[in-house]
Motif scaffolding. Structure first.
Motif, PDB file in Angstrom:
ATOM      1  N   TYR A   1       0.833  -1.204   0.000  1.00  0.00           N
ATOM      2  CA  TYR A   1       0.000   0.000   0.000  1.00  0.00           C
ATOM      3  C   TYR A   1       0.869   1.255   0.000  1.00  0.00           C
ATOM      4  O   TYR A   1       0.535   2.264  -0.617  1.00  0.00           O
ATOM      5  CB  TYR A   1      -0.931   0.012   1.217  1.00  0.00           C
TER       6      TYR A   1
ATOM      7  N   ASN B   1      -7.838  -2.443   1.008  1.00  0.00           N
ATOM      8  CA  ASN B   1      -8.323  -2.183   2.368  1.00  0.00           C
ATOM      9  C   ASN B   1      -9.234  -0.958   2.396  1.00  0.00           C
ATOM     10  O   ASN B   1      -9.111  -0.057   1.563  1.00  0.00           O
ATOM     11  CB  ASN B   1      -7.152  -1.945   3.314  1.00  0.00           C
ATOM     12  N   ARG B   2     -10.110  -0.913   3.357  1.00  0.00           N
ATOM     13  CA  ARG B   2     -10.911   0.280   3.576  1.00  0.00           C
ATOM     14  C   ARG B   2     -10.026   1.354   4.202  1.00  0.00           C
ATOM     15  O   ARG B   2      -8.957   1.051   4.745  1.00  0.00           O
ATOM     16  CB  ARG B   2     -12.105  -0.027   4.477  1.00  0.00           C
ATOM     17  N   PRO B   3     -10.423   2.636   4.134  1.00  0.00           N
ATOM     18  CA  PRO B   3      -9.603   3.709   4.719  1.00  0.00           C
ATOM     19  C   PRO B   3      -9.268   3.430   6.186  1.00  0.00           C
ATOM     20  O   PRO B   3     -10.043   2.817   6.911  1.00  0.00           O
ATOM     21  CB  PRO B   3     -10.505   4.945   4.576  1.00  0.00           C
ATOM     22  N   SER B   4      -8.102   3.903   6.597  1.00  0.00           N
ATOM     23  CA  SER B   4      -7.608   3.592   7.947  1.00  0.00           C
ATOM     24  C   SER B   4      -7.628   4.794   8.872  1.00  0.00           C
ATOM     25  O   SER B   4      -6.960   4.780   9.908  1.00  0.00           O
ATOM     26  CB  SER B   4      -6.176   3.046   7.854  1.00  0.00           C
TER      27      SER B   4
ATOM     28  N   ASP C   1      -9.843   5.660  10.824  1.00  0.00           N
ATOM     29  CA  ASP C   1     -10.416   5.288  12.119  1.00  0.00           C
ATOM     30  C   ASP C   1      -9.410   4.536  12.991  1.00  0.00           C
ATOM     31  O   ASP C   1      -9.679   4.290  14.174  1.00  0.00           O
ATOM     32  CB  ASP C   1     -11.672   4.439  11.912  1.00  0.00           C
ATOM     33  N   LYS C   2      -8.256   4.181  12.422  1.00  0.00           N
ATOM     34  CA  LYS C   2      -7.221   3.479  13.193  1.00  0.00           C
ATOM     35  C   LYS C   2      -6.211   4.447  13.810  1.00  0.00           C
ATOM     36  O   LYS C   2      -5.328   4.019  14.553  1.00  0.00           O
ATOM     37  CB  LYS C   2      -6.500   2.467  12.312  1.00  0.00           C
TER      38      LYS C   2
ATOM     39  N   CYS D   1      -4.017   7.567   6.362  1.00  0.00           N
ATOM     40  CA  CYS D   1      -5.471   7.309   6.314  1.00  0.00           C
ATOM     41  C   CYS D   1      -5.837   6.223   5.303  1.00  0.00           C
ATOM     42  O   CYS D   1      -7.018   5.902   5.138  1.00  0.00           O
ATOM     43  CB  CYS D   1      -6.217   8.596   5.971  1.00  0.00           C
ATOM     44  N   THR D   2      -4.831   5.675   4.613  1.00  0.00           N
ATOM     45  CA  THR D   2      -5.099   4.654   3.583  1.00  0.00           C
ATOM     46  C   THR D   2      -4.163   3.459   3.737  1.00  0.00           C
ATOM     47  O   THR D   2      -3.610   2.951   2.750  1.00  0.00           O
ATOM     48  CB  THR D   2      -4.946   5.259   2.175  1.00  0.00           C
ATOM     49  N   SER D   3      -3.933   3.039   4.971  1.00  0.00           N
ATOM     50  CA  SER D   3      -3.167   1.817   5.284  1.00  0.00           C
ATOM     51  C   SER D   3      -1.712   1.872   4.832  1.00  0.00           C
ATOM     52  O   SER D   3      -1.143   0.867   4.407  1.00  0.00           O
ATOM     53  CB  SER D   3      -3.853   0.590   4.657  1.00  0.00           C
TER      54      SER D   3
END
Length: 646
Positions: free
Chosen positions: A116, A311-314, A316-317, A376-378
């Motif tokens: 990624y 992957n979905r956006p990250s 939230d991590k 925000c995108t892994s």
């Protein structure tokens, strides 16, 4: 401007030959001075010059092109350029895929995160970046530093989700720090990473990275988490019972192949594709060997199954709780500085080869924003890698479109080809990392530093030893500290030289450097080669006093003509002076007059001259003939007074 200089001595008036007067700088308001100073500090490249004299519509276009460099080259993009970028993009993709997986493992992150990081950031950089050659993705040193610093907070094996959150958050802070440097025009902070510091840091990091790979190269299961060479080697030899000869044999074979390919690529630049394709070829061949021989059942560990898809956006991590905030901010700061230094240095290097300019502040904004988006995108920390950029350059890239091609290729891999890596052995990834970082040990550069500057070599050596025997971040901090200490030493202990006349000429030079230069009887001529400020006035006063005492002791009572009468201070190399400096010059002049010694100032520069004149209006310490344009004119004008006193 010429004039005559008159001087009174013991009731008589002497008239010297015509001399040039020291001109006062043109009057300038405080606001105007601050504007000039701010401009030179934060806008030395004058980015607004392109807007001067342009119509409003054109200014909007230029502003858009400045913020988004893609708008500068995209309108004139052609199919012939795309063919070159396509070849370059596919070439660096073949290197980026195995390196992405390897560097993610180095950072203790899932392999997919490394891919990624070779997918999203290059797309962002292609829009915002100003370099045509820079190939974006994860790099070994930043991966190592991030992994080692975050492992002190969370265990990637027992709590992988927390570790992943910390990595994304640290990447966010790295990007925020990098973008802030660019937006606030503070790029000069990166200049504290001198070449000597970087050479030692890179070499030490390369050795630590290589030693860390002994775990996978020998198949060791229980391995130290520390980074120093002593604990790493201790861990290797205390776990000899875990060594796997099958793993070691495979690792040595592929490492030899990769190093041989690298050697061929260096010796024959036209065969660069051999060294470029070697990592991907190693992955393919080793994966087939493991699959056909079922080597995973004989002690050779593999990556394992990897899920296809995006992957979905990250976002939230991202973790901003107080428990881990300090660690993630510190990690982001350190990795941000390291990756920024490598990215900008790589961009400038290849820009100079192709005769175009790279805007350092724009690069900081581009690298920072791509890391913010990446978090925000892994993705984890990414930058422009020197080795990958060299491949991009040699493959004939024309624009940043090569990054788009590479990112597209990586995306296809993420969508369709991930199951193929299930049998890829970890030992081959270790061999790829070792072969990649070997080039970071630049012995010729270290030798050149030794020949040119021994103090710089000490900084280089300190950086190297600190990284190897303590830790990566502390080694870097030590080197930066030594470099900063050297700068402070140069400021607080400025260079001052004794100047003499070269016989038969009106030239005055350093008597230590020019052996033929001789002192002028009755004169002590000193040149100060640094700003005069609060940090060095005490030293300058002590140094000048000692010089006066030495000069006085050397004269004899019989040789009255040689007795010291004038102290000439050459201020040609003094760019600035502060209030403490003016006070020092005033007090020096008054204190020496008590001993019958008069201080003369030669060629004070604009700001220095202006402040001398202001101080003179208050204290009236500049007498008639206290200022001269050259040393020669001062000596000629003042020599009659020495003869008179004799």
């Amino acid at each position: 401007m010429e004039g005559e200089c008159t001087r009174r001595g013991e009731g008589q008036v002497e008239t010297s030959e015509a001399v040039h007067r020291v001109a006062e700088p043109p009057p300038q308001s405080t606001v105007d001075k601050m504007k000039v100073r701010m401009k030179e500090t934060f806008f030395p490249d004058d980015p607004f010059r392109r807007f001067k004299g342009q119509p409003l519509k054109r200014k909007w276009v230029l502003a858009a092109q400045y913020l988004f460099p893609v708008l500068d080259w995209a309108p004139s993009y052609s199919f012939s350029l795309f063919k070159s970028d396509l070849v370059a993009g596919l070439t660096i993709a073949s290197l980026a895929i195995p390196q992405g997986i390897s560097y993610a493992k180095l950072a203790s992150l899932p392999p997919v995160v490394g891919l990624y990081t070779s997918f999203v950031p290059p797309l962002v950089y292609s829009v915002l970046g100003s370099s045509r050659d820079l190939a974006v993705g994860p790099v070994s040193i930043a991966s190592l530093v991030m992994g080692s610093m975050l492992r002190q907070v969370a265990n990637p094996n027992t709590d992988p989700y927390l570790f992943l959150q910390l990595a994304f958050t640290a990447t966010f802070f790295a990007g925020l720090f990098q973008a802030s440097l660019g937006i606030l025009r503070l790029g000069f902070i990166i200049d504290f990473l001198s070449k000597a510091t970087l050479v030692g840091f890179m070499a030490g990091s390369a050795i630590i990275v290589s030693l860390q790979q002994l775990r996978n190269l020998l198949g060791i299961v229980h391995f130290t988490k520390k980074m120093g060479v002593v604990p790493v080697m201790s861990s290797v030899f205390h776990n000899t019972n875990e060594w796997s000869w099958q793993t070691a044999a495979m690792g040595i074979c592929f490492l030899a192949f990769l190093l041989l390919a690298r050697h061929v690529g260096m010796r024959r630049p036209k065969l660069y594709w051999i060294s470029v394709g070697a990592p991907l070829a190693s992955v393919i061949v080793s994966t087939l060997v493991v699959f056909l021989l079922k080597a995973q059942n004989h002690g050779i560990s593999t990556i394992g199954k990897l899920r296809c898809g995006l992957n979905r956006p990250s976002w939230d991590k991202l973790l901003f709780d107080g428990t881990h905030l300090s660690a993630t901010m510190k990690t982001g700061l350190v990795t941000g500085i390291i990756s920024l230094a490598e990215g900008i240095a790589s961009g400038r290097t290849f820009a100079s080869l192709r005769s175009y300019k790279v805007d350092g502040n724009k690069e900081m904004m581009a690298i920072g924003l791509m890391n913010i988006v990446g978090s925000c995108t892994s993705c984890y920390v990414s930058t422009g890698a020197f080795s990958r950029s060299a491949v991009n350059h040699n493959a004939g890239c024309k624009t940043a479109m090569s990054n788009v091609v590479m990112a597209t290729t990586v995306m296809v891999t993420l969508l369709l080809l991930m199951p193929l890596f299930a049998y890829t052995p970890n030992v081959v990834l270790a061999a790829i990392i070792i072969a990649a970082v070997v080039g970071l040990v630049d012995v010729p550069a270290a030798c050149n530093i030794w020949k040119l500057d021994k103090v710089d070599f000490l900084v280089c050596l300190s950086s190297f030893l600190g990284v190897v025997f303590v830790s990566v971040q502390q080694g870097l901090a030590t080197a930066i500290g030594l470099s900063t200490f050297r700068i402070l030493l140069q400021i607080t202990r400025p260079k001052m030289i004794a100047v003499g006349n070269i016989p038969g000429t009106s030239i005055y030079r350093d008597m230590h450097q020019y052996k033929e230069a001789k002192g002028v009887p009755g004169f002590l001529i000193l040149a100060i080669e640094a700003p005069i400020n609060f940090s060095n006035t005490t030293y300058l006063n002590e140094r000048i006093t000692r010089w006066i005492e030495n000069e006085t002791n050397e004269t004899t009572m019989e040789d009255k003509e040689a007795s010291l009468r004038f102290l000439i201070l050459d201020l040609s190399a003094v760019p600035t002076v502060d209030t403490s400096g003016i006070t020092f010059l005033n007090e020096l002049k008054k204190s020496t007059e008590k001993d019958g010694l008069e201080v003369i100032f030669v060629n004070p520069m604009g700001e220095v001259m202006e402040k001398l004149q202001r101080a003179n209006k208050i204290h009236e310490f500049l007498g008639v003939g206290s200022l001269y344009l050259t040393i020669g004119e001062a000596v000629i004008s003042l020599s009659p007074f020495i003869k008179e006193s004799a």
